[in-house]
Design a protein around this motif. Structure first.
Motif, PDB file in Angstrom:
ATOM      1  N   LEU A  11      -4.339  13.675  15.978  1.00 26.02           N
ATOM      2  CA  LEU A  11      -3.877  13.853  14.607  1.00 26.02           C
ATOM      3  C   LEU A  11      -2.534  14.563  14.671  1.00 26.02           C
ATOM      4  O   LEU A  11      -2.408  15.591  15.348  1.00 26.02           O
ATOM      5  N   ILE A  12      -1.540  14.009  13.977  1.00 25.58           N
ATOM      6  CA  ILE A  12      -0.216  14.634  13.899  1.00 25.58           C
ATOM      7  C   ILE A  12      -0.056  15.170  12.483  1.00 25.58           C
ATOM      8  O   ILE A  12      -0.237  14.436  11.514  1.00 25.58           O
ATOM      9  N   ASN A  13       0.256  16.458  12.385  1.00 22.56           N
ATOM     10  CA  ASN A  13       0.385  17.048  11.048  1.00 22.56           C
ATOM     11  C   ASN A  13       1.807  16.862  10.504  1.00 22.56           C
ATOM     12  O   ASN A  13       2.668  16.257  11.143  1.00 22.56           O
ATOM     13  N   GLU A  14       2.025  17.404   9.320  1.00 18.93           N
ATOM     14  CA  GLU A  14       3.314  17.233   8.624  1.00 18.93           C
ATOM     15  C   GLU A  14       4.481  17.901   9.341  1.00 18.93           C
ATOM     16  O   GLU A  14       5.636  17.646   9.019  1.00 18.93           O
ATOM     17  N   GLN A  15       4.212  18.767  10.316  1.00 24.80           N
ATOM     18  CA  GLN A  15       5.270  19.416  11.094  1.00 24.80           C
ATOM     19  C   GLN A  15       5.450  18.753  12.470  1.00 24.80           C
ATOM     20  O   GLN A  15       6.263  19.210  13.266  1.00 24.80           O
ATOM     21  N   THR A  19      -2.936  17.501  17.360  1.00 26.52           N
ATOM     22  CA  THR A  19      -4.283  18.017  17.587  1.00 26.52           C
ATOM     23  C   THR A  19      -5.102  16.918  18.259  1.00 26.52           C
ATOM     24  O   THR A  19      -5.133  15.782  17.773  1.00 26.52           O
ATOM     25  N   ALA A  46       7.762  14.274  12.396  1.00 25.50           N
ATOM     26  CA  ALA A  46       6.770  14.335  11.320  1.00 25.50           C
ATOM     27  C   ALA A  46       6.553  12.942  10.741  1.00 25.50           C
ATOM     28  O   ALA A  46       7.513  12.252  10.398  1.00 25.50           O
ATOM     29  N   LYS A  53       6.207  13.655   3.800  1.00 29.70           N
ATOM     30  CA  LYS A  53       5.572  13.978   5.075  1.00 29.70           C
ATOM     31  C   LYS A  53       4.053  13.937   4.899  1.00 29.70           C
ATOM     32  O   LYS A  53       3.534  14.427   3.895  1.00 29.70           O
ATOM     33  N   LYS A  55      -0.013  13.600   7.218  1.00 30.06           N
ATOM     34  CA  LYS A  55      -0.734  13.645   8.482  1.00 30.06           C
ATOM     35  C   LYS A  55      -0.981  12.207   8.922  1.00 30.06           C
ATOM     36  O   LYS A  55      -1.125  11.312   8.087  1.00 30.06           O
ATOM     37  N   ARG A  57      -3.243   9.885  11.989  1.00 32.27           N
ATOM     38  CA  ARG A  57      -4.183   9.845  13.107  1.00 32.27           C
ATOM     39  C   ARG A  57      -3.979   8.524  13.842  1.00 32.27           C
ATOM     40  O   ARG A  57      -3.849   7.469  13.204  1.00 32.27           O
TER      41      ARG A  57
END
Length: 67
Positions: A11-15, A19, A46, A53, A55, A57
């Motif tokens: 998972l890539i977050n907004e920043q 994860t 991001a 922006k 998240k 996956r």
């Protein structure tokens, strides 16, 4: 030279921070600790949708080459 593939559900977050959700392919379980360390240090641009922006996956395929 030996090559093998690893696939990571991440998972890539907004920043752009990554994860690890699950290691979906790893022929060498002894690499798990190193995979976690690698993911912890990884950064992406991001993700965005419609200019916002968000998240994201995805399955991150990685090819490892043994020298």
């Amino acid at each position: 030279m030996k090559k093998f593939d690893i696939a990571l559900d991440v998972l890539i977050n907004e920043q752009g921070q990554v994860t690890l959700i699950e290691v979906t392919q790893n022929p060498y379980p002894s690499f798990y600790k190193e995979i976690k360390r690698f993911v912890k240090m990884a950064r992406f641009s991001a993700p965005s949708k419609n200019g916002e922006k968000v998240k994201a996956r995805f399955i991150w395929p990685i090819e490892i080459e043994d020298l």
